[in-house]
Design an enzyme around this catalytic site. Sequence first.
Site, PDB file in Angstrom:
ATOM      1  N   ASP A 149     101.964   6.683 124.517  1.00  0.00           N
ATOM      2  CA  ASP A 149     102.712   5.437 124.693  1.00  0.00           C
ATOM      3  C   ASP A 149     103.663   5.206 123.539  1.00  0.00           C
ATOM      4  O   ASP A 149     104.781   4.736 123.709  1.00  0.00           O
ATOM      5  CB  ASP A 149     101.752   4.253 124.823  1.00  0.00           C
ATOM      6  CG  ASP A 149     100.818   4.142 123.620  1.00  0.00           C
ATOM      7  OD1 ASP A 149     100.480   5.182 123.028  1.00  0.00           O
ATOM      8  OD2 ASP A 149     100.402   3.018 123.286  1.00  0.00           O
TER       9      ASP A 149
ATOM     10  N   ARG B 223     102.077   3.801 115.539  1.00  0.00           N
ATOM     11  CA  ARG B 223     100.983   2.920 115.134  1.00  0.00           C
ATOM     12  C   ARG B 223      99.627   3.587 115.377  1.00  0.00           C
ATOM     13  O   ARG B 223      99.545   4.755 115.763  1.00  0.00           O
ATOM     14  CB  ARG B 223     101.089   1.583 115.862  1.00  0.00           C
ATOM     15  CG  ARG B 223     100.862   1.627 117.358  1.00  0.00           C
ATOM     16  CD  ARG B 223     101.096   0.264 117.967  1.00  0.00           C
ATOM     17  NE  ARG B 223     100.892   0.258 119.409  1.00  0.00           N
ATOM     18  CZ  ARG B 223     101.686  -0.348 120.274  1.00  0.00           C
ATOM     19  NH1 ARG B 223     102.766  -0.986 119.856  1.00  0.00           N
ATOM     20  NH2 ARG B 223     101.407  -0.330 121.560  1.00  0.00           N
ATOM     21  N   ASP B 224      98.582   2.841 115.199  1.00  0.00           N
ATOM     22  CA  ASP B 224      97.222   3.376 115.320  1.00  0.00           C
ATOM     23  C   ASP B 224      96.806   3.444 116.795  1.00  0.00           C
ATOM     24  O   ASP B 224      95.847   2.809 117.216  1.00  0.00           O
ATOM     25  CB  ASP B 224      96.232   2.527 114.521  1.00  0.00           C
ATOM     26  CG  ASP B 224      96.313   1.039 114.872  1.00  0.00           C
ATOM     27  OD1 ASP B 224      97.240   0.643 115.610  1.00  0.00           O
ATOM     28  OD2 ASP B 224      95.447   0.283 114.394  1.00  0.00           O
ATOM     29  N   GLU B 225      97.553   4.235 117.565  1.00  0.00           N
ATOM     30  CA  GLU B 225      97.308   4.345 119.005  1.00  0.00           C
ATOM     31  C   GLU B 225      97.648   5.766 119.453  1.00  0.00           C
ATOM     32  O   GLU B 225      96.788   6.605 119.522  1.00  0.00           O
ATOM     33  CB  GLU B 225      98.137   3.294 119.755  1.00  0.00           C
ATOM     34  CG  GLU B 225      97.676   3.051 121.170  1.00  0.00           C
ATOM     35  CD  GLU B 225      98.256   1.765 121.729  1.00  0.00           C
ATOM     36  OE1 GLU B 225      98.231   1.611 122.956  1.00  0.00           O
ATOM     37  OE2 GLU B 225      98.736   0.909 120.955  1.00  0.00           O
TER      38      GLU B 225
ATOM     39  N   HIS C 181     108.971   3.718 122.700  1.00  0.00           N
ATOM     40  CA  HIS C 181     108.011   3.487 123.771  1.00  0.00           C
ATOM     41  C   HIS C 181     108.751   3.770 125.076  1.00  0.00           C
ATOM     42  O   HIS C 181     109.485   2.940 125.561  1.00  0.00           O
ATOM     43  CB  HIS C 181     107.556   2.024 123.711  1.00  0.00           C
ATOM     44  CG  HIS C 181     106.153   1.795 124.140  1.00  0.00           C
ATOM     45  ND1 HIS C 181     105.106   1.747 123.241  1.00  0.00           N
ATOM     46  CD2 HIS C 181     105.608   1.579 125.352  1.00  0.00           C
ATOM     47  CE1 HIS C 181     103.985   1.497 123.886  1.00  0.00           C
ATOM     48  NE2 HIS C 181     104.261   1.399 125.180  1.00  0.00           N
TER      49      HIS C 181
ATOM     50  N   GLU D 196     109.373  -1.014 123.188  1.00  0.00           N
ATOM     51  CA  GLU D 196     108.244  -1.481 123.992  1.00  0.00           C
ATOM     52  C   GLU D 196     108.518  -2.860 124.583  1.00  0.00           C
ATOM     53  O   GLU D 196     108.127  -3.150 125.714  1.00  0.00           O
ATOM     54  CB  GLU D 196     106.988  -1.534 123.123  1.00  0.00           C
ATOM     55  CG  GLU D 196     105.737  -1.977 123.840  1.00  0.00           C
ATOM     56  CD  GLU D 196     104.510  -1.883 122.956  1.00  0.00           C
ATOM     57  OE1 GLU D 196     103.390  -1.868 123.496  1.00  0.00           O
ATOM     58  OE2 GLU D 196     104.674  -1.822 121.708  1.00  0.00           O
TER      59      GLU D 196
ATOM     60  N   TRP E  38      98.113   2.267 136.680  1.00  0.00           N
ATOM     61  CA  TRP E  38      97.701   3.184 135.622  1.00  0.00           C
ATOM     62  C   TRP E  38      96.942   4.359 136.251  1.00  0.00           C
ATOM     63  O   TRP E  38      97.355   5.510 136.138  1.00  0.00           O
ATOM     64  CB  TRP E  38      96.879   2.449 134.570  1.00  0.00           C
ATOM     65  CG  TRP E  38      97.715   1.821 133.506  1.00  0.00           C
ATOM     66  CD1 TRP E  38      97.782   2.197 132.188  1.00  0.00           C
ATOM     67  CD2 TRP E  38      98.632   0.711 133.634  1.00  0.00           C
ATOM     68  NE1 TRP E  38      98.681   1.400 131.501  1.00  0.00           N
ATOM     69  CE2 TRP E  38      99.216   0.483 132.363  1.00  0.00           C
ATOM     70  CE3 TRP E  38      99.023  -0.102 134.684  1.00  0.00           C
ATOM     71  CZ2 TRP E  38     100.156  -0.515 132.132  1.00  0.00           C
ATOM     72  CZ3 TRP E  38      99.963  -1.109 134.468  1.00  0.00           C
ATOM     73  CH2 TRP E  38     100.521  -1.302 133.205  1.00  0.00           C
TER      74      TRP E  38
ATOM     75  N   ASP F 227     102.165   4.536 131.701  1.00  0.00           N
ATOM     76  CA  ASP F 227     103.448   4.937 131.136  1.00  0.00           C
ATOM     77  C   ASP F 227     103.882   6.285 131.706  1.00  0.00           C
ATOM     78  O   ASP F 227     105.054   6.496 132.046  1.00  0.00           O
ATOM     79  CB  ASP F 227     103.338   5.040 129.612  1.00  0.00           C
ATOM     80  CG  ASP F 227     102.888   3.750 128.964  1.00  0.00           C
ATOM     81  OD1 ASP F 227     101.813   3.245 129.345  1.00  0.00           O
ATOM     82  OD2 ASP F 227     103.586   3.246 128.069  1.00  0.00           O
TER      83      ASP F 227
END
Length: 903
Positions: free
Chosen positions: A466, A470-472, A772, A751, A540, A479
Amino acid sequence: MTEFSVRSLTCEYREALLGTDVRVPRFGWKLESDRRGTIQTAYRVQVAESEDSFDAPTWDSGRIDGDQSVFLEYGGPAVRSRTRYYYRVKAWDNHGRETEWSRPCWWETGLLSPEEWKAEWITPDPEAIDPHAIEAFLLRTEFCAKPGIRSARIYATAAGVYELYANGARVGEDVLAPGWTSYRERHQYQTYDVTDLLRGGENVIGITLGDGWYKGELTWLSKRNIYGDRRAALLQLCIGYEDGSEEWVVTDRAWEAATGAIRMSELYAGELYDARMARKDWSEAGEPDGEWHGTVEVPLGYGQLVAQENDPTRVTEKLAPQAVLRTPQGDRVLDMGQNLVGRMRFSLDLSEGAHVRLRHAEVLDKDGNFYTGNLRKAKQTVEYIAGETGRVSYAPHFTFQGFRYVLVEGLELLSDESLKDGFVAEVLHTDMEPTGLFESSNARVNRLQQNIVWGQRGNFLEVPTDCPQRDERLGWTGDAQVFIRTAAFNYHVGPFFTKWLRDLKADQRDTGSVPYVVPNALEDYTSTMWGDKTYTSSAWGDAATVCPWTVYQVYGDRRLLEEQYGSMKAWVEFIRAQGDEESLWNTGFHFGDWLALDAHEGSYFGATPVELVATAYYALSTRILRDAAAVLGKDEEAGEYGRLLEDIVAKFRETFHTSEGRMAALTQTANILPLVFGLVDGEDRKRIAADLNELVRKNGYHLDTGFVGTPYLCLALSENGYHDTAVKLLLQDTYPSWLYSITKGATTIWEHWDGIKPDGTFWSDDMNSYNHYAYGAIGDWMYRYVAGLDLDDSAPAYKLARIRPGCSNEELTFARASFESAYGRVASGWRVEGGEVFVDVDVPANAGADILLPGAQLASATESGSPLQNAEGVRSLAQTEEGVRLTVGSGSYRFRFPTVDAN
């Protein structure tokens, strides 16, 4: 002499395939022809075990009548492990011509059975080195090779991420190998040709081993050890000698272990490299530097091992800094001029003990200061401590950053010019082949296309993440499914999605539920976050159907469709069991039209009812499943799901329509989905399309859609007679719009529509990625409806292109797109000039095109200066209300006709 030849041979999508475990590979080729309307009428394929042995081939298809040139299955004897095969093709055409044999290409098998693994998974002895240490491990072995090495292959992987060395040289260009898969079920290994790196006499193989996705920190929940709590390496080297003998070198307890300069290297945190602790020449022959310890075996098994499936992650481009900035707070910052994903490499003269610190960020704040709030807990920091005085070249090993700006500390004495000259950004992503090009007369639209491409590059790193900063950095299914058609235009994503869909299938629950992210690093998170026990959401989980179907449409990959059919069916049956009745999905948690602007301020969830979104997607997946069943010859199931689709459509109309045949929900997305997913027809379709157009018009030609509605908004308008509105939406540059971010300096897709607000402030730090790709799905509409380059659904892989130039002499004056299809380059381009429209079309050999020249009249339209009726290659010709419609064979065509106003 006329030109007719075979080119661009592929085996399982690749020209040269090293180390595959596909037992029945498939071949493809393209034809080059200097004559229009060329169709292959017959072909012949030969496979041999050397370039010189085609006189006695392993397999000869013989001459086979037909036009198949995509995914032809090998039909010879069973392939053997660790064997290189060569193949070549010749073809015949409808003009009576026969090609010469093509240049031979090759593929090479890896290890086809788990029993062929002789090596052990090894890790440092825990009595000597803490198995949970954050330092990278070094593993090495020495061996003596005989003279006369003919070939040498390494088969290797890791529980973690690894780099491989042979006699001091880095092996291969892969980064973050073995990549990220659902490791418990599917764990990739790589094959390397190291023939030129070995020598008779003493040799050393070395492995650097980091945590990576396997046991490193993942997700904003700071999870560790998701797949296991011990790093391990697995390697076996097979050396073939000129005398016919073989020798194996494998990981076992004879290997030695140590730690070195990489003191920490994490995906989110970055890397700490202390060159004072480097072990010099550790992967070269001789006494290794420092103290080394033993290794132990780790019982991980071999049944989950698969050969590399997708293209590996590599450095694909290098960018020099565009400027050195001095922020108001006094920081010195490198501006790369482009938001990218990768790592910084520096080449500098440093003094012993010098400490260089690099911090990475996507944007500066409204005052021009370095901003990292949107990174959340991800530090994205790289530190280097020099071991001795002298020239240093360094880039981190087991991490990547998402950034445009780099704050540099520890080099205060260096001039700005020297600082700028000393750094370069290395762009990292899955090394996909570029396939699509798009350009228009509008510079901002062209920048939007560049942003879409850069967003894909940054987020297609092993999995379709995605966001990359960041922490992802997780493989969000929603997506991926909304963007896949755009992705498949810009890059060849066949191998990428083949691998990822196999992980989706592996992580799919027994109920048929599909996780939010694949691989499923979140596991049961949502049951505690939202109290939902299905662990999925509409739009999703629909990646299970949308993605394999799209791969089939774009590339013609029927095998992948068949392979994923069980997963597709399980997903639809899961939905069928969820609702209060089988034709409606009105239960469970859903993201809905995520981040839509039509909800109240600060809400993540849009105003479109989630039951409407869920049922619409239920219909879409059922439609895809029905069509896939038909393609695969499952006629009974095609009939069953066709009837289910009829029931869903009827229930959708009954539940979500008003008595006047309009949508009860007054949102853009509520009107978009029934139009695009085929849930309405006749007068209802006309009313809903008009309502959508009016919603956009009353909103000042602005969108207010989220992740679900945005990809289809312009498509719904163009398909239903409102193409001018769609073009106005594209060209809108005030908030909210695609071009608004470009006015704020964006070089990737955001995003949030208001990631940077008009006053320069930011959306919440909580979730505000500036890379994003989801909203970049507008690209699919740009290519298909602006440039006019599409495919006919009945002829996958652009066997029959669908050309519909989106001519506009007010908003845009030209647009063009080209795509390197399985048959060759197909292109559509148009321009309006001097009251005339010029349309250029390229169709590859062995393919055709269905073309509409909008507004053209047969009496005045020409091709290359001649009346259309006289044009070579034209198969059919008709005047319609929309313009002139014609079908053509292969070749390059230039059409010319007066504009509608001129007519």
